[in-house]
Design a protein around this motif. Structure first.
Motif, mmCIF file in Angstrom:
data_model
loop_
_atom_site.group_PDB
_atom_site.id
_atom_site.type_symbol
_atom_site.label_atom_id
_atom_site.label_comp_id
_atom_site.label_asym_id
_atom_site.label_seq_id
_atom_site.Cartn_x
_atom_site.Cartn_y
_atom_site.Cartn_z
ATOM 1 N N ILE A 71 -9.385 3.251 6.515
ATOM 2 C CA ILE A 71 -7.938 3.194 6.288
ATOM 3 C C ILE A 71 -7.595 4.032 5.052
ATOM 4 O O ILE A 71 -8.066 3.724 3.954
ATOM 5 C CB ILE A 71 -7.456 1.735 6.091
ATOM 6 C CG1 ILE A 71 -7.790 0.903 7.328
ATOM 7 C CG2 ILE A 71 -5.974 1.695 5.779
ATOM 8 C CD1 ILE A 71 -7.568 -0.585 7.140
ATOM 9 N N PRO A 72 -6.782 5.063 5.206
ATOM 10 C CA PRO A 72 -6.435 5.915 4.054
ATOM 11 C C PRO A 72 -5.283 5.304 3.238
ATOM 12 O O PRO A 72 -4.141 5.771 3.283
ATOM 13 C CB PRO A 72 -6.029 7.230 4.712
ATOM 14 C CG PRO A 72 -5.469 6.810 6.029
ATOM 15 C CD PRO A 72 -6.263 5.597 6.452
ATOM 16 N N SER A 73 -5.565 4.273 2.486
ATOM 17 C CA SER A 73 -4.511 3.509 1.806
ATOM 18 C C SER A 73 -3.716 4.351 0.810
ATOM 19 O O SER A 73 -2.488 4.234 0.748
ATOM 20 C CB SER A 73 -5.103 2.277 1.124
ATOM 21 O OG SER A 73 -6.122 2.630 0.229
ATOM 22 N N PHE A 74 -4.373 5.179 0.017
ATOM 23 C CA PHE A 74 -3.650 6.003 -0.954
ATOM 24 C C PHE A 74 -2.650 6.915 -0.244
ATOM 25 O O PHE A 74 -1.502 7.036 -0.668
ATOM 26 C CB PHE A 74 -4.615 6.864 -1.783
ATOM 27 C CG PHE A 74 -5.309 6.127 -2.880
ATOM 28 C CD1 PHE A 74 -4.690 5.902 -4.091
ATOM 29 C CD2 PHE A 74 -6.609 5.660 -2.706
ATOM 30 C CE1 PHE A 74 -5.336 5.224 -5.115
ATOM 31 C CE2 PHE A 74 -7.262 4.980 -3.719
ATOM 32 C CZ PHE A 74 -6.618 4.763 -4.926
ATOM 33 N N THR A 75 -3.077 7.538 0.845
ATOM 34 C CA THR A 75 -2.218 8.449 1.590
ATOM 35 C C THR A 75 -1.067 7.701 2.260
ATOM 36 O O THR A 75 0.069 8.184 2.296
ATOM 37 C CB THR A 75 -3.038 9.234 2.625
ATOM 38 O OG1 THR A 75 -4.130 9.880 1.955
ATOM 39 C CG2 THR A 75 -2.195 10.282 3.324
ATOM 40 N N ILE A 76 -1.336 6.516 2.763
ATOM 41 C CA ILE A 76 -0.281 5.694 3.363
ATOM 42 C C ILE A 76 0.761 5.327 2.315
ATOM 43 O O ILE A 76 1.967 5.421 2.557
ATOM 44 C CB ILE A 76 -0.878 4.436 4.030
ATOM 45 C CG1 ILE A 76 -1.687 4.831 5.266
ATOM 46 C CG2 ILE A 76 0.227 3.444 4.392
ATOM 47 C CD1 ILE A 76 -2.518 3.693 5.855
ATOM 48 N N PHE A 77 0.314 4.926 1.127
ATOM 49 C CA PHE A 77 1.255 4.576 0.061
ATOM 50 C C PHE A 77 2.072 5.793 -0.356
ATOM 51 O O PHE A 77 3.271 5.688 -0.613
ATOM 52 C CB PHE A 77 0.530 3.988 -1.146
ATOM 53 C CG PHE A 77 -0.136 2.671 -0.880
ATOM 54 C CD1 PHE A 77 0.463 1.711 -0.082
ATOM 55 C CD2 PHE A 77 -1.379 2.382 -1.423
ATOM 56 C CE1 PHE A 77 -0.140 0.495 0.169
ATOM 57 C CE2 PHE A 77 -1.993 1.171 -1.189
ATOM 58 C CZ PHE A 77 -1.378 0.222 -0.382
ATOM 59 N N TRP A 78 1.431 6.963 -0.448
ATOM 60 C CA TRP A 78 2.162 8.186 -0.787
ATOM 61 C C TRP A 78 3.244 8.443 0.255
ATOM 62 O O TRP A 78 4.388 8.752 -0.094
ATOM 63 C CB TRP A 78 1.223 9.392 -0.867
ATOM 64 C CG TRP A 78 1.971 10.665 -1.108
ATOM 65 C CD1 TRP A 78 2.328 11.178 -2.317
ATOM 66 C CD2 TRP A 78 2.509 11.557 -0.129
ATOM 67 N NE1 TRP A 78 3.049 12.338 -2.145
ATOM 68 C CE2 TRP A 78 3.174 12.592 -0.801
ATOM 69 C CE3 TRP A 78 2.487 11.580 1.258
ATOM 70 C CZ2 TRP A 78 3.810 13.638 -0.150
ATOM 71 C CZ3 TRP A 78 3.124 12.620 1.922
ATOM 72 C CH2 TRP A 78 3.775 13.633 1.212
ATOM 73 N N PHE A 79 2.893 8.326 1.531
ATOM 74 C CA PHE A 79 3.852 8.580 2.604
ATOM 75 C C PHE A 79 5.041 7.623 2.515
ATOM 76 O O PHE A 79 6.193 8.037 2.654
ATOM 77 C CB PHE A 79 3.153 8.452 3.963
ATOM 78 C CG PHE A 79 4.059 8.757 5.126
ATOM 79 C CD1 PHE A 79 4.411 10.062 5.428
ATOM 80 C CD2 PHE A 79 4.562 7.739 5.908
ATOM 81 C CE1 PHE A 79 5.264 10.345 6.488
ATOM 82 C CE2 PHE A 79 5.409 8.010 6.975
ATOM 83 C CZ PHE A 79 5.757 9.318 7.261
ATOM 84 N N LEU A 80 4.758 6.351 2.265
ATOM 85 C CA LEU A 80 5.828 5.358 2.195
ATOM 86 C C LEU A 80 6.718 5.536 0.975
ATOM 87 O O LEU A 80 7.951 5.528 1.077
ATOM 88 C CB LEU A 80 5.241 3.942 2.191
ATOM 89 C CG LEU A 80 4.553 3.492 3.472
ATOM 90 C CD1 LEU A 80 3.879 2.144 3.256
ATOM 91 C CD2 LEU A 80 5.541 3.418 4.614
ATOM 92 N N PHE A 81 6.103 5.694 -0.181
ATOM 93 C CA PHE A 81 6.862 5.673 -1.428
ATOM 94 C C PHE A 81 7.348 7.047 -1.879
ATOM 95 O O PHE A 81 8.455 7.175 -2.387
ATOM 96 C CB PHE A 81 6.040 5.029 -2.543
ATOM 97 C CG PHE A 81 5.603 3.631 -2.222
ATOM 98 C CD1 PHE A 81 6.480 2.708 -1.678
ATOM 99 C CD2 PHE A 81 4.299 3.233 -2.449
ATOM 100 C CE1 PHE A 81 6.083 1.419 -1.373
ATOM 101 C CE2 PHE A 81 3.887 1.940 -2.155
ATOM 102 C CZ PHE A 81 4.778 1.035 -1.618
ATOM 103 N N ASP A 82 6.531 8.071 -1.729
ATOM 104 C CA ASP A 82 6.895 9.386 -2.245
ATOM 105 C C ASP A 82 7.563 10.275 -1.193
ATOM 106 O O ASP A 82 8.471 11.019 -1.507
ATOM 107 C CB ASP A 82 5.668 10.092 -2.823
ATOM 108 C CG ASP A 82 5.125 9.376 -4.042
ATOM 109 O OD1 ASP A 82 5.919 9.097 -4.944
ATOM 110 O OD2 ASP A 82 3.919 9.077 -4.091
#
Length: 106
Positions: A71-82
């Motif tokens: 699961i690419p959590s950092f990339t998912i968070f970037w997509f959601l927030f940034d």
């Protein structure tokens, strides 16, 4: 290059580091125990105090639990927030109920 996309590159690299333990059969799970708190700390710092509380907990659990390294959590968070801008704080004036009324027309 925009700072937003530099952050994306960092997120992809951090996810790659997290997934690298899958390639090491016996030692990999032990590396996850070391990487989980480091990744959580980085996640907290990358996404700020308010969102970082949640992202760091999710990142910690994702790195620690077996079979979740993909699961690419950092990339998912970037997509959601940034990228999508979910959870962005609005200015104080925009939060007031009469913000539209307060605008001055010229």
């Amino acid at each position: 290059m925009d700072n937003k996309y530099r952050k994306l590159i960092k997120c992809v690299l951090l996810d790659t580091v997290g997934m690298a333990s899958l390639a090491i059969p016996v030692i990999g799970p032990f590396l996850d125990v070391v990487w989980a708190p480091i990744a959580a700390s980085i996640s907290y710092k990358m996404f700020g105090e308010r969102k970082g509380k949640y992202t760091s907990l999710i990142t910690f659990l994702e790195e620690l639990l077996p079979a979740t390294d993909v699961i690419p959590s950092f990339t998912i968070f970037w997509f959601l927030f940034d990228f999508l801008g979910i959870g962005k704080e609005k200015s104080h004036l925009e939060k007031t109920p009469d913000a539209g009324f307060a605008k001055v027309r010229q």
